[in-house]
Design a protein around this motif. Structure first.
Motif, short mmCIF file in Angstrom:
data_model
loop_
_atom_site.label_atom_id
_atom_site.label_comp_id
_atom_site.label_asym_id
_atom_site.label_seq_id
_atom_site.Cartn_x
_atom_site.Cartn_y
_atom_site.Cartn_z
N VAL A 1 29.19 -11.31 78.37
CA VAL A 1 27.75 -12.08 78.43
C VAL A 1 27.15 -12.03 79.93
O VAL A 1 26.11 -11.77 80.18
CB VAL A 1 27.68 -13.56 77.75
CG1 VAL A 1 28.49 -14.48 78.82
CG2 VAL A 1 26.55 -14.03 77.51
N ILE A 2 27.90 -12.20 80.87
CA ILE A 2 27.52 -12.25 82.53
C ILE A 2 26.80 -10.86 82.72
O ILE A 2 25.57 -10.70 83.31
CB ILE A 2 28.29 -12.97 83.42
CG1 ILE A 2 29.03 -14.16 83.09
CG2 ILE A 2 27.83 -12.71 84.93
CD1 ILE A 2 28.06 -15.15 83.09
N SER A 3 27.73 -9.88 82.50
CA SER A 3 27.00 -8.43 82.90
C SER A 3 25.71 -8.12 81.94
O SER A 3 25.10 -7.60 82.18
CB SER A 3 28.20 -7.67 82.61
OG SER A 3 28.67 -7.66 81.33
N ARG A 4 25.78 -8.74 80.71
CA ARG A 4 24.64 -8.40 79.96
C ARG A 4 23.57 -8.99 80.39
O ARG A 4 22.22 -8.30 80.43
CB ARG A 4 25.07 -8.93 78.41
CG ARG A 4 25.89 -7.78 77.74
CD ARG A 4 26.43 -8.07 76.27
NE ARG A 4 25.10 -8.28 75.63
CZ ARG A 4 25.19 -9.24 74.28
NH1 ARG A 4 26.16 -9.81 74.16
NH2 ARG A 4 24.16 -9.27 73.65
N LEU A 5 23.58 -10.23 80.64
CA LEU A 5 22.44 -11.06 81.55
C LEU A 5 21.92 -10.36 82.80
O LEU A 5 20.95 -10.16 82.88
CB LEU A 5 22.95 -12.61 81.54
CG LEU A 5 22.98 -13.32 80.16
CD1 LEU A 5 23.69 -14.68 80.76
CD2 LEU A 5 21.66 -13.59 79.64
N CYS A 6 22.83 -10.01 83.38
CA CYS A 6 22.66 -9.29 84.70
C CYS A 6 21.76 -8.09 84.42
O CYS A 6 21.02 -7.40 85.39
CB CYS A 6 23.86 -9.19 85.48
SG CYS A 6 24.40 -10.89 86.15
N SER A 7 21.98 -7.26 83.31
CA SER A 7 21.28 -6.06 83.11
C SER A 7 19.94 -6.13 82.90
O SER A 7 19.13 -5.25 82.78
CB SER A 7 22.20 -5.22 81.97
OG SER A 7 21.80 -5.93 80.89
N VAL A 8 19.58 -7.60 82.71
CA VAL A 8 17.79 -7.64 82.16
C VAL A 8 17.36 -7.78 83.36
O VAL A 8 17.34 -8.61 84.37
CB VAL A 8 17.78 -8.76 81.40
CG1 VAL A 8 16.52 -9.10 81.18
CG2 VAL A 8 18.56 -8.86 80.10
#
Length: 152
Positions: free
Chosen positions: A119-126
């Protein structure tokens, strides 16, 4: 018990079943139940069966025509139970009504997101600009909801 097995057999999904055929089979079975179970001791069974099926009748057969609609809402109920239990554990309160009314779907979205992998990497990708434009749309939506509630 035999009657419940017949109902379960009718409602069990199959490749050749459509909402029309299952609805027709259930109608026939319920008519047969009314005609067959006529003793006074059967009255409670018949009334409960008819009332229960009447309450669900409108949406009972949708899943046969649309594969993406689940037959039951058990998974959804399980998901909400986890969220509710988490709230109870954190606050010690039995009821979560005011909490869910105040925070709405955000609770469920956050709880679900926290359970997801990466979830952290997905949030950082935005990107921030994309977040800002989405936030503006969200704020607009919330303002519209608040105004509708205020004037209705």
């Amino acid at each position: 018990m035999k009657l419940l097995k017949q109902i379960a057999t009718i409602l069990t999904p199959g490749e050749d079943k459509s909402s029309e055929t299952v609805e027709w089979e259930m109608s026939i079975l319920l008519g047969w139940v009314k005609q067959t179970y006529t003793l006074q001791s059967d009255e409670l069974l018949v009334n409960n069966l008819l009332n229960f099926s009447r309450g669900f009748w409108k949406g009972l057969f949708t899943c046969y025509d649309h594969y993406y609609i689940p037959r039951t809402n058990n998974d959804l109920e399980r998901f909400f139970r986890k969220t509710k239990a988490s709230h109870r554990r954190i606050t010690g309160l039995r009821s979560w009504n005011s909490y869910i009314i105040r925070n709405g779907e955000m609770i469920v979205l956050v709880n679900d997101a926290l359970r997801q992998e990466h979830v952290i990497s997905r949030l950082c990708s935005v990107s921030f600009s994309r977040y800002k434009s989405r936030k503006a749309l969200w704020d607009q939506r919330l303002t519209g909801v608040i105004l509708r509630k205020k004037f209705n």
